[in-house]
Scaffold this motif. Structure first.
Motif, short mmCIF file in Angstrom:
data_model
loop_
_atom_site.label_atom_id
_atom_site.label_comp_id
_atom_site.label_asym_id
_atom_site.label_seq_id
_atom_site.Cartn_x
_atom_site.Cartn_y
_atom_site.Cartn_z
N ASP A 85 0.56 11.95 3.22
CA ASP A 85 -0.28 10.43 2.34
C ASP A 85 -1.50 10.30 3.78
O ASP A 85 -2.47 10.00 3.42
CB ASP A 85 0.58 9.45 2.82
CG ASP A 85 0.75 8.19 2.07
OD1 ASP A 85 -0.47 7.67 1.86
OD2 ASP A 85 0.31 6.65 3.27
N ALA A 110 -5.18 9.70 3.00
CA ALA A 110 -6.14 7.91 4.39
C ALA A 110 -7.32 8.81 4.53
O ALA A 110 -8.33 7.98 4.96
CB ALA A 110 -5.07 7.60 4.93
N TYR A 159 -8.92 9.03 -1.51
CA TYR A 159 -7.54 8.53 -1.63
C TYR A 159 -7.42 7.20 -2.42
O TYR A 159 -5.94 7.69 -3.10
CB TYR A 159 -7.28 7.84 -0.05
CG TYR A 159 -5.96 7.35 0.26
CD1 TYR A 159 -5.03 7.77 0.59
CD2 TYR A 159 -5.81 5.64 0.46
CE1 TYR A 159 -3.71 7.67 1.31
CE2 TYR A 159 -4.74 5.24 0.59
CZ TYR A 159 -3.60 6.12 0.75
OH TYR A 159 -1.89 6.20 1.03
N PRO A 160 -7.80 6.88 -2.85
CA PRO A 160 -7.56 5.90 -4.02
C PRO A 160 -6.67 5.96 -5.45
O PRO A 160 -5.61 5.58 -6.34
CB PRO A 160 -7.84 4.85 -4.06
CG PRO A 160 -9.12 4.39 -2.78
CD PRO A 160 -8.82 6.28 -2.61
N VAL A 161 -7.42 7.59 -5.92
CA VAL A 161 -7.01 8.19 -6.94
C VAL A 161 -6.20 9.09 -6.29
O VAL A 161 -5.77 9.50 -7.41
CB VAL A 161 -8.31 8.79 -7.21
CG1 VAL A 161 -7.74 9.65 -8.84
CG2 VAL A 161 -10.12 7.99 -7.58
N SER A 193 0.86 -1.38 0.45
CA SER A 193 -0.13 0.20 0.00
C SER A 193 1.00 0.94 -0.07
O SER A 193 2.32 0.63 0.41
CB SER A 193 -0.84 0.29 1.39
OG SER A 193 -0.12 0.19 2.51
N CYS A 249 -2.18 7.32 -6.12
CA CYS A 249 -2.07 6.42 -6.50
C CYS A 249 -0.82 5.59 -6.58
O CYS A 249 0.29 6.08 -6.68
CB CYS A 249 -3.01 5.97 -7.94
SG CYS A 249 -1.94 7.51 -9.41
#
Length: 316
Positions: free
Chosen positions: A126, A130, A137-139, A62, A142
């Protein structure tokens, strides 16, 4: 009549420096050798373990652990730039380092330490994304963004290192070639220069202060939002996990920025070179040793990954 050029000593080309190291007799040197060696061995083992565990355990693939793996790599590298030469010099009669070797050591050390400062700010950002913006967050963070952020920290570190190295190693060193330190660093180098070093000191404190204050600001703003968001969480277990993870990062940030600020962003903060050497031990050996311990002991995911790795090794 010869003139003082780059790295000149009494009008002649300076080919080498002497790293004075620490005062004391053979017993003191032997004690310091054992101390440095113990700290370095733990540093290497701890950071290599973190790199291996994060690499082989798919559950740790991650962004947070990608940044943590890079932190361990930086700690391993900049400790290795300094410590092996320091260990060799404890029992060396000459304690010589070439002019090129000194410049290279300083360039790499400055590059890696500055990069770590930027990386700690990236890690705070980060965690902010999150926890405070989980849907985006995932976009936003990445894999390609993670790579760009890490490359950006190296570019910033490289730029600072080029500036500092080119400025300080163009000075004429005509007073002495004895560096009162255990590695090539700016403050002891400026003390043996025979030119006016006011501009070099201004650049060091200005750039150092700007980098430190800028990255600390990112960390403080990120964790202010994280704290407010966490306190609003209804789940006690989730709050505990967030504070545990972020607490590890804050400990690492406080240790790193505190010692670097004392050395490079405060004129006159370190009154003597002997005090400077003690502070330098802390950020060149102690902090790189503590970081993997801080993140592994306070992080449940890392502890579980270590157990799985140990069980897999035992089974084979």
């Amino acid at each position: 009549m010869p003139t003082h050029g780059v790295g000149n000593l009494s009008g002649f080309s300076l080919q080498e420096f002497v790293l004075v190291g620490f005062e004391g007799g053979l017993e003191t040197q032997a004690l310091l050798f054992v101390l440095f060696l113990a700290l370095y061995v733990v540093t290497v083992l701890g950071n290599l373990t973190m790199i291996v565990v994060i690499t082989v355990d798919a559950r740790l693939h991650s962004p947070m652990y990608f940044f943590l793996k890079n932190l361990s790599f930086l700690d391993l590298c900049y400790s290795s730039v300094i410590t092996p030469k320091a260990l060799a010099n404890f029992f060396s009669l000459t304690k010589v380092i070439t002019f090129a070797g000194c410049a290279t050591q300083f360039f790499l050390f400055s590059l890696l330490v500055t990069t770590e400062g930027f990386l700690l700010a990236v890690m705070a950002y980060d965690r902010f994304m999150a926890i405070c913006n989980p849907l985006r967050y995932p976009v936003t963070i990445c894999p390609s963004a993670c790579t760009r952020l890490v490359l950006g920290t190296y570019c910033g570190g490289c730029l600072n290192s080029i500036i500092q190295t080119s400025l300080n190693f163009r000075l004429p060193f005509c007073r002495s070639h004895h560096i009162n330190h255990f590695f090539c660093d700016v403050p002891p180098l400026l003390r043996i220069a025979c030119a006016n070093t006011a501009f070099n000191e201004l650049v060091m404190f200005s750039i150092g202060g700007l980098i430190i204050m800028g990255t600390i600001l990112v960390v403080l703003v990120s964790y202010s939002y994280i704290t407010v968001t966490t306190l609003r969480m209804h789940s006690g277990a989730r709050r505990h996990k967030v504070f545990s993870t972020c607490g590890s990062h804050m400990i690492a940030v406080s240790l790193f920025y505190g010692t670097v600020f004392v050395m490079y962003a405060q004129p006159g903060a370190v009154e003597s070179m002997e005090q400077g050497k003690v502070v330098s031990i802390f950020y060149t050996l102690v902090i790189p040793m503590l970081n993997p311990l801080i993140y592994s002991l306070r992080n449940k995911d890392v502890k579980e990954a270590l157990k799985r790795l140990g069980q897999k090794h035992t089974a084979t």
